[in-house]
Write a protein that holds these residues in place. Structure first.
Motif, PDB file in Angstrom:
ATOM      1  N   PRO A  12      69.372 -20.762 -39.464  1.00  0.00           N
ATOM      2  CA  PRO A  12      70.665 -20.652 -38.628  1.00  0.00           C
ATOM      3  C   PRO A  12      71.634 -22.175 -38.959  1.00  0.00           C
ATOM      4  O   PRO A  12      71.227 -23.030 -40.027  1.00  0.00           O
ATOM      5  N   TYR A  13      72.729 -21.793 -39.061  1.00  0.00           N
ATOM      6  CA  TYR A  13      73.884 -22.933 -39.624  1.00  0.00           C
ATOM      7  C   TYR A  13      73.628 -24.191 -38.720  1.00  0.00           C
ATOM      8  O   TYR A  13      73.305 -24.046 -37.607  1.00  0.00           O
ATOM      9  N   VAL A  15      75.087 -27.297 -36.581  1.00  0.00           N
ATOM     10  CA  VAL A  15      76.041 -27.383 -35.538  1.00  0.00           C
ATOM     11  C   VAL A  15      77.371 -27.432 -35.943  1.00  0.00           C
ATOM     12  O   VAL A  15      78.410 -26.556 -35.499  1.00  0.00           O
ATOM     13  N   ASP A  17      78.530 -26.696 -38.941  1.00  0.00           N
ATOM     14  CA  ASP A  17      79.217 -25.684 -39.594  1.00  0.00           C
ATOM     15  C   ASP A  17      79.495 -24.533 -38.479  1.00  0.00           C
ATOM     16  O   ASP A  17      80.509 -23.715 -38.976  1.00  0.00           O
ATOM     17  N   ASP A  18      78.690 -24.396 -37.734  1.00  0.00           N
ATOM     18  CA  ASP A  18      79.123 -23.177 -36.803  1.00  0.00           C
ATOM     19  C   ASP A  18      80.447 -23.437 -36.117  1.00  0.00           C
ATOM     20  O   ASP A  18      81.160 -22.718 -35.761  1.00  0.00           O
ATOM     21  N   GLY A  21      83.068 -22.714 -38.154  1.00  0.00           N
ATOM     22  CA  GLY A  21      83.237 -21.355 -38.461  1.00  0.00           C
ATOM     23  C   GLY A  21      83.955 -20.702 -37.164  1.00  0.00           C
ATOM     24  O   GLY A  21      84.770 -20.028 -37.304  1.00  0.00           O
ATOM     25  N   PHE A  22      83.316 -21.184 -35.775  1.00  0.00           N
ATOM     26  CA  PHE A  22      84.181 -20.672 -34.855  1.00  0.00           C
ATOM     27  C   PHE A  22      85.612 -20.923 -34.436  1.00  0.00           C
ATOM     28  O   PHE A  22      86.406 -20.056 -34.110  1.00  0.00           O
ATOM     29  N   ARG A  83      70.639 -18.245 -27.741  1.00  0.00           N
ATOM     30  CA  ARG A  83      71.496 -18.688 -28.822  1.00  0.00           C
ATOM     31  C   ARG A  83      72.437 -17.898 -29.059  1.00  0.00           C
ATOM     32  O   ARG A  83      73.829 -18.302 -29.090  1.00  0.00           O
ATOM     33  N   LYS A  87      76.852 -18.763 -28.191  1.00  0.00           N
ATOM     34  CA  LYS A  87      77.916 -18.906 -29.207  1.00  0.00           C
ATOM     35  C   LYS A  87      78.829 -17.899 -28.818  1.00  0.00           C
ATOM     36  O   LYS A  87      80.096 -18.317 -28.758  1.00  0.00           O
ATOM     37  N   HIS A 134      77.900 -16.226 -38.721  1.00  0.00           N
ATOM     38  CA  HIS A 134      77.611 -17.239 -37.800  1.00  0.00           C
ATOM     39  C   HIS A 134      76.696 -17.064 -36.512  1.00  0.00           C
ATOM     40  O   HIS A 134      76.328 -17.715 -35.790  1.00  0.00           O
ATOM     41  N   ALA A 136      77.402 -14.809 -34.220  1.00  0.00           N
ATOM     42  CA  ALA A 136      78.222 -14.549 -32.765  1.00  0.00           C
ATOM     43  C   ALA A 136      79.083 -13.339 -32.927  1.00  0.00           C
ATOM     44  O   ALA A 136      79.228 -12.751 -34.129  1.00  0.00           O
ATOM     45  N   ALA A 204      73.857 -13.436 -40.584  1.00  0.00           N
ATOM     46  CA  ALA A 204      73.929 -13.312 -39.028  1.00  0.00           C
ATOM     47  C   ALA A 204      73.140 -12.114 -38.486  1.00  0.00           C
ATOM     48  O   ALA A 204      72.511 -12.614 -37.590  1.00  0.00           O
TER      49      ALA A 204
END
Length: 219
Positions: A12-13, A15, A17-18, A21-22, A83, A87, A134, A136, A204
């Motif tokens: 997983p990426y 936090v 990075d997430d 990305g989000f 998880r 997200k 990512h 999500a 993903a």
């Protein structure tokens, strides 16, 4: 030592990075929706359904997005686990706020509907692609598309395109046919981005947990 790197599960990426990305994805999708709304267009998926309800009832688009997503978020929890769900909840809430905020600080005028359809569709498609990478989604039919991809290997873009066709077709009662035609262009642009750039082996899809593969020989 594992001699087949491709067999290793995707990590997983981090936090941070997430988070970036989000944020990037939410802003891109929010801008795409703002461009479409400026030309009185819509798109496919749950954003398209939210547009239909917005045009029909006058409800705020951002909050409509949140409300129509709730059943799909519940399905995501069951299918993908906590998880993925938290997200997606963060992204959906962020998008709802982004749509309302962008509507107050950015106004697009005199955009040709075809230009708005292409630009809006590309922005939304790129935002969705970032979210999928990512682990999500924007909720809605994206959750269903990811589930079918992980479980049966169906292409995400193809599933979304089928759902989008049904949503855009429902707009004929509310939007003039010419603008529905431009809206179809927007939905196609979104899904072309996914078809060209998102594969069943992407990180993903590999990182989603809680999905059981069908037993051997299952069709």
């Amino acid at each position: 030592m594992d001699q087949n790197p491709r067999a290793r599960p995707a990590r997983p990426y981090p936090v941070l990075d997430d988070a970036q990305g989000f944020t990037t994805a939410v802003l891109l999708v929010g801008l795409g929706l703002a461009v479409l709304r400026s030309a009185h267009l819509l798109t496919g998926g749950l954003p398209g359904l939210a547009f239909v309800l917005n045009y029909a009832s006058g409800w705020p688009l951002g909050w409509t997005l949140l409300i129509v997503n709730l059943p799909f978020i519940a399905f995501g929890w069951h299918a993908f686990g906590l998880r993925f769900t938290w997200k997606t909840m963060l992204v959906v809430a962020g998008l709802s706020l982004s749509v309302e905020g962008i509507g107050r600080v950015l106004s697009v005028h005199s955009a040709h509907p075809l230009a708005a359809a292409v630009a809006g569709g590309l922005l939304i498609g790129i935002g969705l692609l970032i979210l999928f990478r990512h682990g999500a989604s924007l909720g809605g039919f994206g959750v269903l598309a990811l589930f079918l991809q992980r479980r049966y290997g169906w292409r995400t873009g193809a599933v979304q395109m089928a759902c989008d066709a049904a949503i855009v077709a429902s707009a004929f009662a509310l939007v003039e046919p010419r603008r529905v035609g431009y809206s179809i262009v927007s939905a196609v642009m979104v899904n072309l981005v996914l078809l060209w750039n998102h594969r069943p082996g992407a990180q993903a899809a590999q990182s989603l947990s809680g999905i059981k593969k069908p037993p051997a020989g299952h069709r």
